[in-house]
Design an enzyme around this catalytic site. Structure first.
Site, short mmCIF file in Angstrom:
data_model
loop_
_atom_site.label_atom_id
_atom_site.label_comp_id
_atom_site.label_asym_id
_atom_site.label_seq_id
_atom_site.Cartn_x
_atom_site.Cartn_y
_atom_site.Cartn_z
N HIS A 110 0.84 -1.20 0.00
CA HIS A 110 0.00 0.00 0.00
C HIS A 110 0.88 1.25 0.00
O HIS A 110 2.10 1.20 0.09
CB HIS A 110 -1.00 0.00 1.16
CG HIS A 110 -0.47 0.41 2.49
ND1 HIS A 110 -1.26 0.96 3.47
CD2 HIS A 110 0.78 0.34 3.00
CE1 HIS A 110 -0.50 1.21 4.54
NE2 HIS A 110 0.71 0.86 4.29
N CYS A 168 5.63 6.56 4.60
CA CYS A 168 4.48 5.73 4.16
C CYS A 168 3.95 6.20 2.81
O CYS A 168 3.10 5.56 2.21
CB CYS A 168 3.36 5.78 5.20
SG CYS A 168 3.84 5.05 6.76
N ASP A 177 -5.36 -10.45 -0.23
CA ASP A 177 -4.06 -11.11 -0.07
C ASP A 177 -3.21 -11.02 -1.33
O ASP A 177 -3.68 -11.30 -2.44
CB ASP A 177 -4.27 -12.59 0.31
CG ASP A 177 -2.95 -13.24 0.71
OD1 ASP A 177 -2.15 -12.58 1.39
OD2 ASP A 177 -2.73 -14.41 0.34
N HIS A 178 -1.94 -10.67 -1.14
CA HIS A 178 -0.98 -10.52 -2.25
C HIS A 178 -1.46 -9.50 -3.29
O HIS A 178 -1.16 -9.62 -4.47
CB HIS A 178 -0.68 -11.88 -2.91
CG HIS A 178 0.31 -12.70 -2.12
ND1 HIS A 178 -0.01 -13.34 -0.96
CD2 HIS A 178 1.63 -12.96 -2.34
CE1 HIS A 178 1.05 -13.98 -0.49
NE2 HIS A 178 2.07 -13.76 -1.30
N HIS A 213 5.07 0.20 -0.28
CA HIS A 213 5.76 -0.69 0.66
C HIS A 213 4.68 -1.68 1.11
O HIS A 213 3.57 -1.67 0.58
CB HIS A 213 6.36 0.10 1.84
CG HIS A 213 5.35 0.76 2.70
ND1 HIS A 213 4.68 1.91 2.32
CD2 HIS A 213 4.87 0.44 3.92
CE1 HIS A 213 3.85 2.27 3.28
NE2 HIS A 213 3.93 1.39 4.25
N GLU A 232 -1.28 -3.76 11.68
CA GLU A 232 -0.50 -3.37 10.51
C GLU A 232 0.93 -3.87 10.68
O GLU A 232 1.58 -4.31 9.74
CB GLU A 232 -0.52 -1.86 10.35
CG GLU A 232 -0.03 -1.40 9.00
CD GLU A 232 -0.24 0.09 8.79
OE1 GLU A 232 -1.19 0.46 8.09
OE2 GLU A 232 0.54 0.89 9.35
N HIS A 254 2.98 -4.90 4.06
CA HIS A 254 2.81 -5.43 5.41
C HIS A 254 2.25 -6.84 5.36
O HIS A 254 1.55 -7.22 4.43
CB HIS A 254 1.81 -4.56 6.20
CG HIS A 254 2.26 -3.14 6.42
ND1 HIS A 254 3.29 -2.81 7.24
CD2 HIS A 254 1.81 -1.97 5.91
CE1 HIS A 254 3.46 -1.49 7.25
NE2 HIS A 254 2.58 -0.95 6.45
#
Lengths: 137, 137, 137, 137, 137, 137
Positions: free
Chosen positions: A16, A35, A81-82, A41, A126, A43
């Protein structure tokens, strides 16, 4: 008929970037710092979904955890996801994917899947040190 | 002069994508599956850096943990945290950022910073369930 | 060609009882104490499967973690999860299901599924405070 | 006189089976799936007992944690640890030992042991990913 | 006769100060920084004791974990828990209680309590992020 | 304007002793047991600071976690870390440093630093098994 909260942990990995399209680079940089990396980047998000209701006297369950697990899979894991949240998830095309906003989006996706008498709370990590909780109020 | 291993945990968040530029989309998709998402995905990487050597009889230390912490900050956290590994980290411009390859890159960055008599091992958690270990052999 | 260890965590829940059929009750009681409960007790076993080998220069993998995950599912989770080890798992019909013996059985089931140049280590947590490690020696 | 919640973690290992004697095999199988294994399966249950009340100005305690630890030992650990819940624990002879029902039973055993002005909440982890919370309402 | 490592986790709380009596204040301050606080500071030390040996074919045990637990209690918990290491523990009266030195002291206390064919490794967490490992070499 | 709770984990190491100057040795011994060690003992305290408020529609934040992290550093870590709470922290010169009292002191230090519409809750782990929660009531 005792009220019990049943919780299930899940997780998903995603990329994100925190920024607003309608702000200048300087303003985004000042508010969101690193951020706001334009190359994104990511998580490992850990998620706890908590459902509160009365124990069913026949089964001894508030909700069958297998059903809750399936709802989380369909609404959250398969969707996030991914993925790149900003580019590939409809709900964040015009909403900044902060942990706060992600927890509200997850709440709004899961709540309609539950019987109406059940209450819902979402906890989203997060990172292991930063997490948020939302229960629809 | 007893040999002891001293370990320090650290972490960083990053986006990445697993693929080879010289392979077709189909080949990348077949080998790397959802890790090949062209919009990237991300992880909270947890890192354990382990240094083995004799205890210094004067200080009782193998290595001053404050110095080790500073080396990890300079070589790993400042270089990788909140970055896109494929696009923004030199070492992965032509190297697939699998957990295996990242652990070797981290080893090669930290080793020259240590006194030569010290041994080094890198453990890298890509997720809490998937991790790799490399000790230079 | 750097050698890296790749580890994957998994888990299963099972009931067991520690005792030997060929011993008297008194002898079983003395050696195995409350673990000898004839009505069984149980654990959430956590498992770490670690595979060591050279990094494949084409893929950057030692072993594709999706393949390792599938092997663990077939050999361990499908075979042991939600089972009574003494009564329902062939390997323990005449072998006491101590953590030590379970780790050896898991090693012997997974090793033939791996390419021969790969080394294997099994870590099995019977509880978060008690665990064993076996690497085939 | 500030109100503070004091929590203590404990654990026990037990075997159980989810089913109702008055249902057919088919009905038990449909509702409880693999948790209905007639040979039992088991868990490492983790327990958090939380007591809320005013701080005693003399001692700085809400409740002496040594006393709380002893109550948990007598009411839960001595009664449930290394037991088969269905066969060897009175409260579950006619009550299905779901996590929900176990948390209510534990609440009802500990509450009368506390001074009446103290509130109680029970959190029970059946696995690290599935847990329930009950506070007597 | 397979060789297996059996590990047991334990913990103790203690106060300590890092300094050398024969050094000046300035030298202690320079080397040990805030760990040199003359009024002491403290830690929850987590300890893993790992014992390696062949599985006993009669019992399925390398070592009875109840016996290992008792040795840890006598040699470490009873001796160090809720103590000031510098002032109240004989071994550190003239030895700086760094994590490295504490792990060697624990090794030397436990090793003679084990049968001679068994190998021993000590892992000591001073904090969740800093830990050391010693195996007698 | 959804209300969300944002939590941040931190930690500090400190020595303490539980006792009252105005009580006899016998009375302190009876009430506080080994926590009354006159040479002190210590802990790695883990802290969770939770702030509840509406999401700011401009930023998607309840509170910027970087600001919360800085407040925790100034009010708690700089003040308590590597200190002897009884001897070196003003607030405990005449207040017994039980976990309950420490959580109230931390609440009272952080609350005035937050905007008045924000609610605050403090969770303090004295050990991984003993923790307290305080939210200002």
């Amino acid at each position: 008929m005792s009220k019990v909260t049943v919780s299930r942990k899940a997780h998903f990995n995603a990329a994100h970037r925190l920024y607003r399209k309608d702000w200048s680079n300087e303003q985004n940089e000042e508010v969101f710092g690193k951020c706001n990396n334009p190359s994104f980047h990511g998580h490992n998000y850990d998620l706890i979904v908590s459902v509160t209701g009365s124990i069913n006297v026949d089964t001894g369950y508030v909700i069958d955890i297998k059903i809750l697990k399936e709802i989380i899979k369909e609404e959250v894991e398969d969707a996030f996801d991914h993925k790149n949240l900003n580019l590939q998830v409809e709900e964040f095309k015009n909403l900044n994917p902060t942990a706060e906003n992600i927890s509200v989006v997850i709440y709004n996706k899961i709540k309609p899947r539950l019987e109406t008498h059940l209450e819902l709370e979402i906890t989203l990590f997060e990172t292991p040190r930063n997490f948020v909780t939302y229960s629809g109020n």
